[in-house]
Write a protein that holds these residues in place. Structure first.
Motif, PDB file in Angstrom:
ATOM      1  N   LEU A   1       0.833  -1.211   0.000  1.00 24.53           N
ATOM      2  CA  LEU A   1       0.000   0.000   0.000  1.00 24.53           C
ATOM      3  C   LEU A   1       0.862   1.254   0.000  1.00 24.53           C
ATOM      4  O   LEU A   1       0.565   2.229  -0.701  1.00 24.53           O
ATOM      5  N   LYS A   2       1.927   1.239   0.796  1.00 26.98           N
ATOM      6  CA  LYS A   2       2.818   2.407   0.861  1.00 26.98           C
ATOM      7  C   LYS A   2       3.480   2.661  -0.493  1.00 26.98           C
ATOM      8  O   LYS A   2       3.568   3.809  -0.946  1.00 26.98           O
ATOM      9  N   THR A   3       3.925   1.605  -1.140  1.00 23.88           N
ATOM     10  CA  THR A   3       4.562   1.747  -2.455  1.00 23.88           C
ATOM     11  C   THR A   3       3.557   2.252  -3.476  1.00 23.88           C
ATOM     12  O   THR A   3       3.857   3.144  -4.279  1.00 23.88           O
ATOM     13  N   GLY A   4       2.357   1.717  -3.440  1.00 25.79           N
ATOM     14  CA  GLY A   4       1.320   2.162  -4.364  1.00 25.79           C
ATOM     15  C   GLY A   4       0.969   3.618  -4.161  1.00 25.79           C
ATOM     16  O   GLY A   4       0.752   4.361  -5.128  1.00 25.79           O
ATOM     17  N   ASN A   5       0.915   4.047  -2.901  1.00 30.78           N
ATOM     18  CA  ASN A   5       0.605   5.447  -2.635  1.00 30.78           C
ATOM     19  C   ASN A   5       1.696   6.373  -3.155  1.00 30.78           C
ATOM     20  O   ASN A   5       1.405   7.463  -3.678  1.00 30.78           O
TER      21      ASN A   5
ATOM     22  N   GLN B   1       2.764   8.215 -11.065  1.00 31.02           N
ATOM     23  CA  GLN B   1       3.279   7.057 -11.798  1.00 31.02           C
ATOM     24  C   GLN B   1       2.356   5.846 -11.643  1.00 31.02           C
ATOM     25  O   GLN B   1       2.792   4.726 -11.397  1.00 31.02           O
ATOM     26  N   LEU B   2       1.073   6.077 -11.803  1.00 33.12           N
ATOM     27  CA  LEU B   2       0.087   5.012 -11.649  1.00 33.12           C
ATOM     28  C   LEU B   2       0.259   3.940 -12.719  1.00 33.12           C
ATOM     29  O   LEU B   2       0.578   4.236 -13.867  1.00 33.12           O
ATOM     30  N   SER B   3       0.013   2.708 -12.318  1.00 35.10           N
ATOM     31  CA  SER B   3       0.055   1.606 -13.277  1.00 35.10           C
ATOM     32  C   SER B   3      -1.230   1.606 -14.097  1.00 35.10           C
ATOM     33  O   SER B   3      -2.171   2.330 -13.799  1.00 35.10           O
TER      34      SER B   3
ATOM     35  N   LEU C   1      -7.387  -0.335 -15.558  1.00 36.17           N
ATOM     36  CA  LEU C   1      -8.195  -0.348 -16.771  1.00 36.17           C
ATOM     37  C   LEU C   1      -8.199  -1.701 -17.472  1.00 36.17           C
ATOM     38  O   LEU C   1      -8.729  -1.826 -18.570  1.00 36.17           O
ATOM     39  N   SER C   2      -7.634  -2.700 -16.853  1.00 37.78           N
ATOM     40  CA  SER C   2      -7.468  -3.989 -17.510  1.00 37.78           C
ATOM     41  C   SER C   2      -8.772  -4.785 -17.564  1.00 37.78           C
ATOM     42  O   SER C   2      -9.313  -5.189 -16.539  1.00 37.78           O
TER      43      SER C   2
ATOM     44  N   PHE D   1      -4.009   4.100  -3.665  1.00 34.72           N
ATOM     45  CA  PHE D   1      -2.983   3.092  -3.379  1.00 34.72           C
ATOM     46  C   PHE D   1      -2.495   2.391  -4.645  1.00 34.72           C
ATOM     47  O   PHE D   1      -1.773   1.405  -4.562  1.00 34.72           O
ATOM     48  N   ASP D   2      -2.892   2.882  -5.807  1.00 35.53           N
ATOM     49  CA  ASP D   2      -2.457   2.320  -7.087  1.00 35.53           C
ATOM     50  C   ASP D   2      -2.669   0.808  -7.142  1.00 35.53           C
ATOM     51  O   ASP D   2      -1.755   0.042  -7.445  1.00 35.53           O
ATOM     52  N   GLN D   3      -3.896   0.395  -6.871  1.00 30.87           N
ATOM     53  CA  GLN D   3      -4.241  -1.022  -6.917  1.00 30.87           C
ATOM     54  C   GLN D   3      -5.345  -1.242  -7.951  1.00 30.87           C
ATOM     55  O   GLN D   3      -6.066  -0.322  -8.317  1.00 30.87           O
TER      56      GLN D   3
END
Length: 203
Positions: A11-15, A22-24, A28-29, A60-62
């Motif tokens: 979660l920290k890395t995603g945030n 720099q969202l993955s 949208l997949s 959290f970029d999930q």
């Protein structure tokens, strides 16, 4: 399966990805959607606020299936929220629960306004939210913070998060048992609307 600490680090890395733009592309997949049609395996439970500016998956970029998200104004803990957390923790073996508050929370502001102006009560339904936030905020009115609305609001957001974490830790025999077995960790956090950063609180 991830450990609680591994889930927290994810979660920290995603945030940080979110903060730095720099969202993955996994949000949208359509392939992920198809794969998850029959089952899910979230790695964390997020009890957050309904505020439209705090979507947990993006913050959290999930992607789809990563987080079991419960959203309610003021990130309050009522029986239905406790039941939802119990369900996800047991059914999906989620090792981590995050109670996510945020700056400039409307439910906190509504509670402060109600305490300042008890003659102007909100609707009965909104009062059900205010009454759950009130104990965490009310004690702050006994301090010097009551004279500074900005500081009061900031401290009230955190006090409310701490109260919700405490309720989850000690208001459910199911969750208490999982914690005692080392299978579940419950932490609090605060999202900054200004910076996009999530600060996790140490306990």
């Amino acid at each position: 399966m991830l450990s609680a600490q591994e889930a927290l680090q994810r979660l920290k890395t995603g945030n940080q990805n979110f903060v730095h733009g720099q969202l993955s592309a996994k949000h949208l997949s359509h392939l992920a959607r198809n794969e998850l049609a029959e089952a899910q395996n979230p790695f964390a439970i997020i009890l957050g606020c309904s505020d439209s500016r705090v979507p947990a998956e993006i913050v959290f970029d999930q992607g789809l299936g990563d987080l079991f998200v419960i959203r309610v104004a003021g990130n309050i803990v009522a029986p239905s929220q406790v039941g939802s957390v119990e369900f996800a923790a047991e059914r999906y073996d989620c090792p981590l629960v995050v109670v996510l508050g945020h700056s400039h929370c409307g439910a906190i502001q509504a509670t402060i306004e109600t305490l300042r102006h008890p003659d102007k009560l909100p609707s009965r339904n909104l009062m059900s939210i205010v009454n759950r936030v009130r104990p965490a905020v009310e004690m702050l009115f006994q301090t010097e913070l009551s004279h500074d609305n900005e500081k009061l609001t900031k401290h009230a957001v955190r006090a409310n998060v701490f109260a919700s974490v405490n309720q989850l830790r000690h208001g459910s025999t199911v969750l208490e048992s999982l914690i005692e077995k080392g299978q579940l960790m419950i932490v609090g956090a605060e999202y900054s609307l200004e910076t996009g950063e999530v600060i996790f609180f140490d306990y």
